[in-house]
Design a protein around this motif. Structure first.
Motif, PDB file in Angstrom:
ATOM      1  N   GLN A  35      -1.713 -21.882  63.634  1.00  0.00           N
ATOM      2  CA  GLN A  35      -1.552 -21.966  62.186  1.00  0.00           C
ATOM      3  C   GLN A  35      -0.568 -20.898  61.706  1.00  0.00           C
ATOM      4  O   GLN A  35      -0.487 -19.815  62.280  1.00  0.00           O
ATOM      5  N   GLU A  36       0.155 -21.208  60.630  1.00  0.00           N
ATOM      6  CA  GLU A  36       1.080 -20.249  60.020  1.00  0.00           C
ATOM      7  C   GLU A  36       0.372 -18.957  59.635  1.00  0.00           C
ATOM      8  O   GLU A  36       0.942 -17.874  59.717  1.00  0.00           O
ATOM      9  N   PHE A  37      -0.870 -19.078  59.192  1.00  0.00           N
ATOM     10  CA  PHE A  37      -1.647 -17.913  58.776  1.00  0.00           C
ATOM     11  C   PHE A  37      -1.651 -16.842  59.873  1.00  0.00           C
ATOM     12  O   PHE A  37      -1.591 -15.651  59.606  1.00  0.00           O
ATOM     13  N   PHE A  38      -1.749 -17.265  61.143  1.00  0.00           N
ATOM     14  CA  PHE A  38      -1.802 -16.325  62.260  1.00  0.00           C
ATOM     15  C   PHE A  38      -0.428 -15.813  62.661  1.00  0.00           C
ATOM     16  O   PHE A  38      -0.300 -15.058  63.612  1.00  0.00           O
ATOM     17  N   GLY A  39       0.617 -16.211  61.953  1.00  0.00           N
ATOM     18  CA  GLY A  39       1.968 -15.758  62.224  1.00  0.00           C
ATOM     19  C   GLY A  39       2.261 -14.367  61.687  1.00  0.00           C
ATOM     20  O   GLY A  39       3.299 -13.795  61.983  1.00  0.00           O
ATOM     21  N   TYR A  40       1.364 -13.811  60.878  1.00  0.00           N
ATOM     22  CA  TYR A  40       1.543 -12.458  60.359  1.00  0.00           C
ATOM     23  C   TYR A  40       1.214 -11.443  61.450  1.00  0.00           C
ATOM     24  O   TYR A  40       0.278 -11.650  62.226  1.00  0.00           O
ATOM     25  N   PRO A  41       1.968 -10.344  61.528  1.00  0.00           N
ATOM     26  CA  PRO A  41       1.767  -9.366  62.606  1.00  0.00           C
ATOM     27  C   PRO A  41       0.328  -8.879  62.771  1.00  0.00           C
ATOM     28  O   PRO A  41      -0.099  -8.622  63.896  1.00  0.00           O
ATOM     29  N   ALA A  42      -0.426  -8.781  61.692  1.00  0.00           N
ATOM     30  CA  ALA A  42      -1.802  -8.298  61.798  1.00  0.00           C
ATOM     31  C   ALA A  42      -2.684  -9.250  62.617  1.00  0.00           C
ATOM     32  O   ALA A  42      -3.734  -8.840  63.126  1.00  0.00           O
ATOM     33  N   TRP A  43      -2.273 -10.495  62.752  1.00  0.00           N
ATOM     34  CA  TRP A  43      -3.072 -11.504  63.461  1.00  0.00           C
ATOM     35  C   TRP A  43      -2.496 -11.885  64.821  1.00  0.00           C
ATOM     36  O   TRP A  43      -3.055 -12.745  65.523  1.00  0.00           O
ATOM     37  N   TRP A  44      -1.384 -11.332  65.235  1.00  0.00           N
ATOM     38  CA  TRP A  44      -0.746 -11.723  66.492  1.00  0.00           C
ATOM     39  C   TRP A  44      -1.659 -11.551  67.702  1.00  0.00           C
ATOM     40  O   TRP A  44      -1.575 -12.300  68.662  1.00  0.00           O
ATOM     41  N   TRP A  45      -2.539 -10.550  67.676  1.00  0.00           N
ATOM     42  CA  TRP A  45      -3.407 -10.268  68.812  1.00  0.00           C
ATOM     43  C   TRP A  45      -4.346 -11.429  69.106  1.00  0.00           C
ATOM     44  O   TRP A  45      -4.832 -11.568  70.233  1.00  0.00           O
ATOM     45  N   ILE A  46      -4.575 -12.290  68.126  1.00  0.00           N
ATOM     46  CA  ILE A  46      -5.488 -13.417  68.330  1.00  0.00           C
ATOM     47  C   ILE A  46      -4.858 -14.470  69.234  1.00  0.00           C
ATOM     48  O   ILE A  46      -5.538 -15.094  70.037  1.00  0.00           O
ATOM     49  N   GLY A  47      -3.549 -14.695  69.103  1.00  0.00           N
ATOM     50  CA  GLY A  47      -2.863 -15.649  69.974  1.00  0.00           C
ATOM     51  C   GLY A  47      -2.747 -17.048  69.403  1.00  0.00           C
ATOM     52  O   GLY A  47      -2.469 -17.989  70.140  1.00  0.00           O
ATOM     53  N   LEU A  48      -2.938 -17.213  68.101  1.00  0.00           N
ATOM     54  CA  LEU A  48      -2.842 -18.540  67.479  1.00  0.00           C
ATOM     55  C   LEU A  48      -1.628 -18.660  66.566  1.00  0.00           C
ATOM     56  O   LEU A  48      -1.549 -19.572  65.749  1.00  0.00           O
ATOM     57  N   SER A  49      -0.674 -17.748  66.701  1.00  0.00           N
ATOM     58  CA  SER A  49       0.549 -17.803  65.916  1.00  0.00           C
ATOM     59  C   SER A  49       1.382 -18.997  66.369  1.00  0.00           C
ATOM     60  O   SER A  49       1.429 -19.313  67.556  1.00  0.00           O
ATOM     61  N   PRO A  50       2.056 -19.684  65.430  1.00  0.00           N
ATOM     62  CA  PRO A  50       2.880 -20.828  65.833  1.00  0.00           C
ATOM     63  C   PRO A  50       4.075 -20.420  66.706  1.00  0.00           C
ATOM     64  O   PRO A  50       4.598 -21.236  67.453  1.00  0.00           O
ATOM     65  N   VAL A  51       4.483 -19.163  66.615  1.00  0.00           N
ATOM     66  CA  VAL A  51       5.583 -18.652  67.430  1.00  0.00           C
ATOM     67  C   VAL A  51       5.076 -17.427  68.186  1.00  0.00           C
ATOM     68  O   VAL A  51       4.491 -16.523  67.586  1.00  0.00           O
ATOM     69  N   ALA A  52       5.294 -17.409  69.487  1.00  0.00           N
ATOM     70  CA  ALA A  52       4.846 -16.262  70.282  1.00  0.00           C
ATOM     71  C   ALA A  52       5.665 -15.029  69.907  1.00  0.00           C
ATOM     72  O   ALA A  52       6.894 -15.073  69.921  1.00  0.00           O
ATOM     73  N   PRO A  53       5.017 -13.939  69.548  1.00  0.00           N
ATOM     74  CA  PRO A  53       5.750 -12.723  69.185  1.00  0.00           C
ATOM     75  C   PRO A  53       6.424 -12.102  70.405  1.00  0.00           C
ATOM     76  O   PRO A  53       5.985 -12.282  71.537  1.00  0.00           O
ATOM     77  N   ILE A  54       7.487 -11.362  70.162  1.00  0.00           N
ATOM     78  CA  ILE A  54       8.192 -10.668  71.233  1.00  0.00           C
ATOM     79  C   ILE A  54       7.502  -9.328  71.451  1.00  0.00           C
ATOM     80  O   ILE A  54       7.413  -8.511  70.532  1.00  0.00           O
ATOM     81  N   PHE A  66     -13.066 -23.842  74.889  1.00  0.00           N
ATOM     82  CA  PHE A  66     -12.545 -23.797  73.521  1.00  0.00           C
ATOM     83  C   PHE A  66     -11.498 -22.699  73.379  1.00  0.00           C
ATOM     84  O   PHE A  66     -10.419 -22.925  72.828  1.00  0.00           O
ATOM     85  N   VAL A  67     -11.811 -21.502  73.888  1.00  0.00           N
ATOM     86  CA  VAL A  67     -10.895 -20.362  73.764  1.00  0.00           C
ATOM     87  C   VAL A  67      -9.589 -20.642  74.525  1.00  0.00           C
ATOM     88  O   VAL A  67      -8.505 -20.308  74.048  1.00  0.00           O
ATOM     89  N   ILE A  68      -9.691 -21.275  75.681  1.00  0.00           N
ATOM     90  CA  ILE A  68      -8.493 -21.577  76.475  1.00  0.00           C
ATOM     91  C   ILE A  68      -7.647 -22.654  75.801  1.00  0.00           C
ATOM     92  O   ILE A  68      -6.420 -22.571  75.788  1.00  0.00           O
ATOM     93  N   LEU A  69      -8.291 -23.667  75.226  1.00  0.00           N
ATOM     94  CA  LEU A  69      -7.554 -24.790  74.635  1.00  0.00           C
ATOM     95  C   LEU A  69      -7.130 -24.557  73.184  1.00  0.00           C
ATOM     96  O   LEU A  69      -6.255 -25.260  72.680  1.00  0.00           O
ATOM     97  N   ALA A  70      -7.727 -23.605  72.503  1.00  0.00           N
ATOM     98  CA  ALA A  70      -7.440 -23.366  71.079  1.00  0.00           C
ATOM     99  C   ALA A  70      -5.957 -23.163  70.776  1.00  0.00           C
ATOM    100  O   ALA A  70      -5.458 -23.736  69.797  1.00  0.00           O
ATOM    101  N   PRO A  71      -5.212 -22.388  71.569  1.00  0.00           N
ATOM    102  CA  PRO A  71      -3.795 -22.219  71.234  1.00  0.00           C
ATOM    103  C   PRO A  71      -3.002 -23.528  71.275  1.00  0.00           C
ATOM    104  O   PRO A  71      -1.979 -23.660  70.620  1.00  0.00           O
ATOM    105  N   ARG A  72      -3.472 -24.475  72.009  1.00  0.00           N
ATOM    106  CA  ARG A  72      -2.784 -25.761  72.095  1.00  0.00           C
ATOM    107  C   ARG A  72      -3.000 -26.607  70.835  1.00  0.00           C
ATOM    108  O   ARG A  72      -2.125 -27.390  70.458  1.00  0.00           O
ATOM    109  N   TYR A  73      -4.153 -26.449  70.186  1.00  0.00           N
ATOM    110  CA  TYR A  73      -4.512 -27.338  69.088  1.00  0.00           C
ATOM    111  C   TYR A  73      -4.689 -26.661  67.729  1.00  0.00           C
ATOM    112  O   TYR A  73      -4.703 -27.339  66.710  1.00  0.00           O
ATOM    113  N   PHE A  74      -4.867 -25.356  67.700  1.00  0.00           N
ATOM    114  CA  PHE A  74      -5.218 -24.695  66.441  1.00  0.00           C
ATOM    115  C   PHE A  74      -4.230 -23.631  65.985  1.00  0.00           C
ATOM    116  O   PHE A  74      -4.595 -22.714  65.261  1.00  0.00           O
TER     117      PHE A  74
END
Length: 149
Positions: free
Chosen positions: A50-69, A40-48
Protein backbone atom coordinates in the motif's frame (compact mmCIF):
# COMPACT_ATOMS: atom_id res chain seq x y z
CA UNK A 1 33.29 3.92 7.36
CA UNK A 2 33.56 1.95 4.14
CA UNK A 3 30.44 3.46 2.56
CA UNK A 4 29.54 6.64 4.48
CA UNK A 5 26.63 7.52 2.19
CA UNK A 6 25.05 4.11 2.91
CA UNK A 7 22.22 3.75 5.39
CA UNK A 8 20.77 0.76 7.23
CA UNK A 9 17.35 1.37 8.72
CA UNK A 10 16.16 -2.21 9.27
CA UNK A 11 18.87 -4.78 8.69
CA UNK A 12 19.46 -8.33 9.78
CA UNK A 13 20.36 -7.38 13.37
CA UNK A 14 17.14 -5.38 13.67
CA UNK A 15 15.17 -8.33 12.27
CA UNK A 16 16.86 -10.78 14.65
CA UNK A 17 16.04 -8.55 17.64
CA UNK A 18 12.44 -8.08 16.51
CA UNK A 19 11.93 -11.77 15.72
CA UNK A 20 13.47 -12.82 19.03
CA UNK A 21 10.88 -10.82 20.94
CA UNK A 22 7.85 -11.28 18.65
CA UNK A 23 8.56 -14.99 18.22
CA UNK A 24 7.97 -15.50 21.94
CA UNK A 25 4.24 -15.03 21.30
CA UNK A 26 4.28 -18.17 19.12
CA UNK A 27 6.28 -20.54 21.32
CA UNK A 28 3.17 -22.02 22.91
CA UNK A 29 0.74 -21.42 20.05
CA UNK A 30 -0.50 -24.46 18.14
CA UNK A 31 1.79 -25.28 15.22
CA UNK A 32 -1.06 -24.83 12.73
CA UNK A 33 -1.65 -21.25 13.94
CA UNK A 34 2.04 -20.46 13.67
CA UNK A 35 2.26 -21.99 10.17
CA UNK A 36 -0.82 -20.04 8.97
CA UNK A 37 0.61 -16.82 10.41
CA UNK A 38 3.95 -17.57 8.75
CA UNK A 39 2.31 -18.08 5.36
CA UNK A 40 0.39 -14.81 5.76
CA UNK A 41 3.57 -12.90 6.69
CA UNK A 42 5.48 -14.43 3.76
CA UNK A 43 2.71 -13.79 1.21
CA UNK A 44 1.60 -10.35 2.47
CA UNK A 45 4.14 -8.34 0.43
CA UNK A 46 2.79 -9.95 -2.71
CA UNK A 47 -0.83 -8.96 -2.05
CA UNK A 48 -0.98 -6.15 0.50
CA UNK A 49 1.48 -3.47 -0.62
CA UNK A 50 0.00 0.00 0.00
CA UNK A 51 1.07 3.61 -0.62
CA UNK A 52 0.61 4.26 3.09
CA UNK A 53 3.65 2.03 3.80
CA UNK A 54 5.75 4.02 1.32
CA UNK A 55 6.62 6.60 3.99
CA UNK A 56 10.10 6.12 5.53
CA UNK A 57 8.67 5.54 9.02
CA UNK A 58 6.95 2.37 7.71
CA UNK A 59 9.67 0.94 5.44
CA UNK A 60 10.77 -1.56 8.11
CA UNK A 61 7.44 -3.37 7.72
CA UNK A 62 8.16 -4.34 4.10
CA UNK A 63 4.79 -3.47 2.53
CA UNK A 64 5.93 -0.38 0.63
CA UNK A 65 4.97 -0.42 -3.07
CA UNK A 66 8.60 0.40 -3.91
CA UNK A 67 11.52 -1.28 -2.16
CA UNK A 68 13.62 1.39 -0.44
CA UNK A 69 17.32 1.69 -1.22
CA UNK A 70 19.28 0.52 1.78
CA UNK A 71 22.18 -1.67 2.73
CA UNK A 72 21.18 -4.86 4.53
CA UNK A 73 17.40 -4.42 4.19
CA UNK A 74 15.55 -7.28 5.94
CA UNK A 75 11.96 -6.10 6.58
CA UNK A 76 9.37 -7.66 8.87
CA UNK A 77 7.31 -8.94 5.92
CA UNK A 78 8.26 -11.56 4.60
CA UNK A 79 11.25 -12.49 6.78
CA UNK A 80 9.49 -12.86 10.12
CA UNK A 81 7.42 -15.56 8.40
CA UNK A 82 10.58 -17.60 7.87
CA UNK A 83 11.29 -17.37 11.60
CA UNK A 84 7.74 -18.54 12.33
CA UNK A 85 8.23 -21.53 10.02
CA UNK A 86 11.37 -22.38 11.99
CA UNK A 87 9.47 -22.15 15.27
CA UNK A 88 6.78 -24.44 13.81
CA UNK A 89 9.34 -26.95 12.57
CA UNK A 90 11.02 -27.03 16.00
CA UNK A 91 7.67 -27.54 17.76
CA UNK A 92 6.73 -30.40 15.41
CA UNK A 93 10.21 -31.95 15.74
CA UNK A 94 9.98 -31.73 19.53
CA UNK A 95 6.56 -33.36 19.55
CA UNK A 96 7.96 -36.27 17.51
CA UNK A 97 11.08 -36.64 19.71
CA UNK A 98 13.39 -35.67 16.84
CA UNK A 99 15.26 -33.26 19.12
CA UNK A 100 15.91 -36.00 21.69
CA UNK A 101 17.29 -38.30 18.98
CA UNK A 102 19.47 -35.48 17.62
CA UNK A 103 20.85 -34.72 21.09
CA UNK A 104 22.27 -38.24 21.23
CA UNK A 105 24.32 -37.63 18.07
CA UNK A 106 27.96 -36.66 18.63
CA UNK A 107 29.59 -35.34 15.44
CA UNK A 108 33.19 -35.61 16.65
CA UNK A 109 36.15 -33.28 16.90
CA UNK A 110 35.86 -32.02 13.29
CA UNK A 111 32.86 -29.94 14.40
CA UNK A 112 34.74 -27.91 17.05
CA UNK A 113 35.34 -24.87 14.79
CA UNK A 114 31.69 -24.87 13.68
CA UNK A 115 30.48 -25.13 17.28
CA UNK A 116 32.83 -22.32 18.33
CA UNK A 117 31.53 -19.99 15.61
CA UNK A 118 27.94 -20.98 16.46
CA UNK A 119 28.44 -20.11 20.11
CA UNK A 120 30.03 -16.77 19.20
CA UNK A 121 27.82 -15.84 16.24
CA UNK A 122 27.44 -12.11 16.89
CA UNK A 123 31.17 -11.32 17.06
CA UNK A 124 31.76 -13.34 13.88
CA UNK A 125 28.87 -11.58 12.16
CA UNK A 126 30.23 -8.16 13.15
CA UNK A 127 33.80 -9.04 12.09
CA UNK A 128 33.03 -10.61 8.73
CA UNK A 129 32.30 -7.30 6.98
CA UNK A 130 35.59 -5.54 7.83
CA UNK A 131 37.51 -8.73 7.04
CA UNK A 132 35.82 -9.13 3.63
CA UNK A 133 36.18 -5.44 2.75
CA UNK A 134 39.84 -5.54 3.80
CA UNK A 135 40.46 -8.66 1.71
CA UNK A 136 38.84 -7.07 -1.34
CA UNK A 137 40.83 -3.85 -0.82
CA UNK A 138 44.08 -5.85 -0.53
CA UNK A 139 43.24 -7.92 -3.62
CA UNK A 140 42.44 -4.75 -5.60
CA UNK A 141 45.81 -3.24 -4.67
CA UNK A 142 47.87 -6.36 -5.29
CA UNK A 143 46.19 -7.13 -8.62
CA UNK A 144 44.80 -3.72 -9.65
CA UNK A 145 43.42 -4.78 -12.99
CA UNK A 146 42.96 -8.30 -14.23
CA UNK A 147 41.03 -7.10 -17.26
CA UNK A 148 44.04 -5.65 -19.07
CA UNK A 149 45.16 -2.13 -20.03
Amino acid sequence: MAVPQGFIFFGILHQIAFASVAGLAFLRAPAVVTICTALFVILAPRYFRQEFFGYPAWWWIGLSPVAPISFDYVPLFPWFGVVLLGISAARIADRRDVLIRLSAYSPGSWSRPVRFVGRHGLPFYLLHQPVLIGAIWLFAHVWPSLSGP
